[in-house]
Structure formats: C-alpha cells, structure tokens
Design a protein around this motif. Structure first.
Motif, mmCIF file in Angstrom:
data_model
loop_
_atom_site.group_PDB
_atom_site.id
_atom_site.type_symbol
_atom_site.label_atom_id
_atom_site.label_comp_id
_atom_site.label_asym_id
_atom_site.label_seq_id
_atom_site.Cartn_x
_atom_site.Cartn_y
_atom_site.Cartn_z
ATOM 1 N N VAL A 8 99.862 -68.240 -7.211
ATOM 2 C CA VAL A 8 101.218 -68.288 -7.754
ATOM 3 C C VAL A 8 102.187 -68.079 -6.600
ATOM 4 C CG1 VAL A 8 102.884 -67.209 -9.310
ATOM 5 C CG2 VAL A 8 100.480 -67.426 -10.005
ATOM 6 N N VAL A 9 103.024 -69.078 -6.360
ATOM 7 C CA VAL A 9 103.961 -69.047 -5.234
ATOM 8 C C VAL A 9 105.384 -68.942 -5.759
ATOM 9 C CG1 VAL A 9 104.732 -70.210 -3.125
ATOM 10 C CG2 VAL A 9 102.386 -70.560 -3.957
ATOM 11 N N VAL A 12 88.412 -71.761 -2.642
ATOM 12 C CA VAL A 12 88.615 -72.809 -3.643
ATOM 13 C C VAL A 12 89.773 -72.359 -4.524
ATOM 14 C CG1 VAL A 12 87.589 -74.074 -5.568
ATOM 15 C CG2 VAL A 12 86.176 -73.413 -3.587
ATOM 16 N N PHE A 13 90.825 -73.167 -4.626
ATOM 17 C CA PHE A 13 91.987 -72.708 -5.366
ATOM 18 C C PHE A 13 92.836 -73.867 -5.892
ATOM 19 C CE2 PHE A 13 93.358 -73.298 -0.993
ATOM 20 C CZ PHE A 13 94.643 -73.824 -1.096
ATOM 21 N N GLU A 14 93.581 -73.557 -6.918
ATOM 22 C CA GLU A 14 94.683 -74.386 -7.379
ATOM 23 C C GLU A 14 95.947 -73.556 -7.236
ATOM 24 O OE1 GLU A 14 94.263 -76.223 -11.181
ATOM 25 O OE2 GLU A 14 92.105 -76.605 -10.904
ATOM 26 N N TYR A 15 97.099 -74.208 -7.276
ATOM 27 C CA TYR A 15 98.323 -73.437 -7.075
ATOM 28 C C TYR A 15 99.472 -74.044 -7.874
ATOM 29 C CZ TYR A 15 99.982 -77.145 -3.926
ATOM 30 O OH TYR A 15 100.388 -78.351 -3.402
ATOM 31 N N ALA A 16 100.500 -73.224 -8.033
ATOM 32 C CA ALA A 16 101.733 -73.680 -8.672
ATOM 33 C C ALA A 16 102.901 -72.894 -8.101
ATOM 34 C CB ALA A 16 101.662 -73.492 -10.190
ATOM 35 N N LEU A 17 104.031 -73.569 -7.945
ATOM 36 C CA LEU A 17 105.259 -72.929 -7.487
ATOM 37 C C LEU A 17 106.127 -72.596 -8.699
ATOM 38 C CD1 LEU A 17 104.200 -74.330 -4.862
ATOM 39 C CD2 LEU A 17 106.610 -74.641 -4.228
ATOM 40 N N SER A 18 106.623 -71.384 -8.746
ATOM 41 C CA SER A 18 107.488 -70.998 -9.865
ATOM 42 C C SER A 18 108.799 -71.781 -9.784
ATOM 43 C CB SER A 18 107.754 -69.496 -9.854
ATOM 44 O OG SER A 18 108.424 -69.101 -8.668
ATOM 45 N N GLU A 54 106.625 -66.855 -12.842
ATOM 46 C CA GLU A 54 105.370 -66.354 -12.291
ATOM 47 C C GLU A 54 104.498 -65.720 -13.372
ATOM 48 O OE1 GLU A 54 108.646 -65.431 -9.183
ATOM 49 O OE2 GLU A 54 108.426 -65.513 -11.371
ATOM 50 N N SER A 55 105.134 -65.026 -14.307
ATOM 51 C CA SER A 55 104.377 -64.410 -15.411
ATOM 52 C C SER A 55 103.736 -65.472 -16.288
ATOM 53 C CB SER A 55 105.296 -63.518 -16.256
ATOM 54 O OG SER A 55 105.719 -62.401 -15.522
ATOM 55 N N VAL A 56 104.479 -66.518 -16.562
ATOM 56 C CA VAL A 56 103.954 -67.616 -17.389
ATOM 57 C C VAL A 56 102.771 -68.279 -16.685
ATOM 58 C CG1 VAL A 56 104.501 -69.848 -18.442
ATOM 59 C CG2 VAL A 56 106.209 -68.007 -18.454
ATOM 60 N N LEU A 57 102.920 -68.535 -15.397
ATOM 61 C CA LEU A 57 101.857 -69.203 -14.636
ATOM 62 C C LEU A 57 100.587 -68.363 -14.576
ATOM 63 C CD1 LEU A 57 103.978 -70.597 -11.653
ATOM 64 C CD2 LEU A 57 102.987 -71.920 -13.533
ATOM 65 N N ARG A 79 89.957 -65.614 -12.976
ATOM 66 C CA ARG A 79 89.911 -64.160 -12.941
ATOM 67 C C ARG A 79 90.395 -63.637 -11.582
ATOM 68 N NH1 ARG A 79 89.836 -65.483 -17.234
ATOM 69 N NH2 ARG A 79 88.244 -65.247 -18.843
ATOM 70 N N GLN A 80 90.778 -64.551 -10.709
ATOM 71 C CA GLN A 80 91.257 -64.201 -9.376
ATOM 72 C C GLN A 80 92.582 -64.936 -9.141
ATOM 73 O OE1 GLN A 80 87.177 -63.664 -6.862
ATOM 74 N NE2 GLN A 80 87.783 -65.768 -7.261
ATOM 75 N N ILE A 81 93.626 -64.176 -8.862
ATOM 76 C CA ILE A 81 94.953 -64.759 -8.693
ATOM 77 C C ILE A 81 95.553 -64.230 -7.396
ATOM 78 C CG2 ILE A 81 97.270 -64.999 -9.690
ATOM 79 C CD1 ILE A 81 96.037 -64.507 -12.438
ATOM 80 N N ILE A 82 96.176 -65.119 -6.645
ATOM 81 C CA ILE A 82 96.860 -64.744 -5.408
ATOM 82 C C ILE A 82 98.366 -64.831 -5.636
ATOM 83 C CG2 ILE A 82 97.288 -65.345 -2.989
ATOM 84 C CD1 ILE A 82 94.415 -66.449 -2.892
ATOM 85 N N SER A 83 99.066 -63.773 -5.257
ATOM 86 C CA SER A 83 100.525 -63.732 -5.337
ATOM 87 C C SER A 83 101.112 -64.010 -3.962
ATOM 88 C CB SER A 83 100.975 -62.349 -5.825
ATOM 89 O OG SER A 83 102.364 -62.178 -5.657
ATOM 90 N N VAL A 84 101.964 -65.042 -3.879
ATOM 91 C CA VAL A 84 102.679 -65.350 -2.637
ATOM 92 C C VAL A 84 104.166 -65.141 -2.913
ATOM 93 C CG1 VAL A 84 103.179 -67.086 -0.878
ATOM 94 C CG2 VAL A 84 100.922 -67.029 -1.971
ATOM 95 N N GLY A 85 104.697 -64.039 -2.396
ATOM 96 C CA GLY A 85 106.093 -63.695 -2.657
ATOM 97 C C GLY A 85 106.317 -62.228 -2.352
ATOM 98 N N GLY A 86 107.292 -61.627 -3.029
ATOM 99 C CA GLY A 86 107.605 -60.230 -2.803
ATOM 100 C C GLY A 86 106.972 -59.314 -3.830
ATOM 101 N N ASP A 87 107.425 -58.065 -3.843
ATOM 102 C CA ASP A 87 106.905 -57.090 -4.800
ATOM 103 C C ASP A 87 107.137 -57.542 -6.236
ATOM 104 O OD1 ASP A 87 106.167 -55.533 -2.664
ATOM 105 O OD2 ASP A 87 107.847 -54.151 -2.834
#
Length: 308
Positions: A11-12, A38-44, A50-53, A63-71
């Motif tokens: 999630v970006v 191995v990943f898929e991604y989406a930009l908010s 980001e919550s919806v994504l 079951r594994q999510i990467i956060s790209v952004g701030g707190d």
C-alpha cells in the motif's frame, strides 16, 4: 478465499512526506523486485484509501502487507486489517518503508529510514508484536479506530491542525509550527479518568504513548514501552504563555518532565471528557479526529511487524 501465503500486498501513499513516497516509489518497487519478493501494489487515491486497500487485500487472501508512507499510512493499513472480521488481525504481518514527514514510529524500533535497508528488514522477516491502542469516540458520530504510536489532545493536536502550512520544511515543520502558533493556544478544561486516578485540570498537553516519539522527534511520554500492555501518559497542566515558551525546546529533548506542572501516569484504560460538554478535539498518529468523549484501551500484541 485462497490465502496468498508467500505474497505481499504493498500500500503506497503517494502524498506522504509531501510527495516523497511518490518520488521514491519506482526505486522502492525495483528494490522489492530485486530482493525477490512476490507482491502486488496499489497507490492510494484519497485520504483514508489506505484502509480500504488493506482491507480488500486482507479479504483477498493476503496476510502480509507493506506500508509505504508515514506513520499515518501504517495506522490506516492496520485499521483496514482490523475493519474486516473474517481473519484474526493478529495473523497479519506489516512491513514498513517509511517515507513520511516525521517517521516517528520507526525511531522506537530502530527500523531504517533508508528504503533499501528497510526492504532488507522485510526480507529477513523477523516478526515482533507490539501493543495497539484502541480509541472509541462517542459524539455526533460514534467511531472506533486503532493507533500504533501516540495519541492525545491539547497543544500537539493544535499544532497538527495547522501543520499543512509548514510541511515543506520536513521534520522541522513541527517545531516551526509550534513556535509560530503557541500564542494562539488555550488550555483545555478536561476530566481524565485513569485506572487509579481522576484528574480535572486546565490541560496544555495530554500525551498517550505506546512508543517514544511523535511530531518529528518530540518526546512527550517519559517511559513508553510498546510491549508492556500499558499506556504511558503525560499531563501538562496550568501552563501560562511563559511556561509554553520555556518548554518548547523541552518538547524535543526529553526534558519536559522536569517541569513541576508536568505529571506522568501509567494506565490500561483512559476516559477523556470535556468539562464544557462539547467533546474533545484529539489526534491519533497525526490524524485529527472528531470531537467527542474518548475511551482508550490496549489491544495486547495487536500489531505484528517486521523488525530486526
């Protein structure tokens, strides 16, 4: 629903760090690919997307999510996971690549700010689980949300409400905003109910910490421990304008607690009410929230993440 055991969903937030995430995303993406993830991604695309994504990713088997952004991005990812009911939120793992303005949460856990090193932390996948804050707001609209780092009311919330004008200054934006605007702030008349005490005061600052830093490095809680199932609470009360001016540097160097008008507590639960009956304006992980009566509680080990 098929579980995607070995895959990540990224999630970006392209707006994080005044566009820093967007500028770095192609490089981050290439680094993730080079690392063999191995990943898929989406930009908010809008505030709260980001919550919806992350919710959709959870329901889609990730079951594994990467956060790209701030707190705030991490917080919204966690809230997305907690908004679904099909899978226990404690089964999810969050990886963090920090690209925000303050990047305060990673300071407590020593997660690198450099995105290449942060990707390696995710690849190594050593998992820790810290406590999560749960906040229930009773007001015109009832709301429940979760926070990962710090929440509170008073001066820091006041600063955040004006921060958009200063974000171009990066981590210095919080300090500059505080200095320019402190004369406009008025103490809050509130009642704070803790496990072992009730405090009625004119409050300059109420800090509720899981972790140690907020607002670009401000240290507003004294002994925050994200693993002890307790909130670390700071109440600074009856501050005059001179008190505020004297303590502004102390907000950033950890010496705020030397002031005789600053008190600290620890508690599993907190109830916060306005003496005027109009509700309390608050913030959680840098997000300004609706006015209301506030009830805070702990979700033990509710946030699993990649760390050293």
């Amino acid at each position: 629903m098929q579980t995607k055991t070995n895959s990540w969903f990224v999630v970006v937030n392209p707006m994080a760090g005044s566009g820093k995430s967007k500028a770095l995303w192609n490089k981050i993406k290439a680094t993730l690919e080079s690392a063999g993830l191995v990943f898929e991604y989406a930009l908010s695309e809008y505030a709260g997307h980001e919550s919806v994504l992350s919710r959709e990713a959870a329901l889609g088997g990730y079951r594994q999510i990467i956060s790209v952004g701030g707190d705030g991005t991490i917080q919204k990812v966690v809230n997305g996971v907690y908004s679904q009911r099909k899978v226990s939120p404690k089964l999810f793992v969050i990886g963090v690549i920090a690209c925000g303005t303050g990047n305060d949460w990673i300071k407590t856990h020593n997660i690198p700010l450099d995105y290449k090193k942060a990707v390696q932390v995710i690849v190594n996948k050593k998992i820790k689980a810290q406590d999560l804050g749960k906040l229930q707001i009773s007001g015109k609209k009832n709301k429940t949300l979760y926070f990962i780092n710090y929440a509170g009311a008073g001066f820091d919330c006041f600063v955040l409400s004006r921060l958009y004008r200063y974000k171009r200054f990066g981590a210095l934006s919080y300090f500059l905003c505080a200095v320019v605007n402190f004369m406009r702030f008025k103490n809050l008349k509130i009642t704070i109910v803790l496990d072992s005490a009730t405090v009625e005061a004119d409050v300059f600052l109420l800090g509720i910490g899981l972790c140690s830093f907020t607002g670009g490095g401000m240290q507003l809680t004294q002994n925050a421990d994200p693993f002890d199932e307790l909130f670390d609470i700071t109440i600074a009360q009856d501050f005059t304008k001179i008190d505020i001016l004297r303590n502004l540097p102390r907000l950033f160097n950890g010496e705020l607690f030397k002031d005789r008008k600053v008190f600290t507590y620890r508690s599993k639960k907190i109830c916060l009410m306005s003496d005027s009956g109009g509700g309390v304006l608050s913030q959680a992980d840098g997000e300004i929230l609706e006015n209301g009566c506030l009830n805070y509680s702990i979700v033990p080990a509710g946030f699993r993440f990649c760390s050293f």
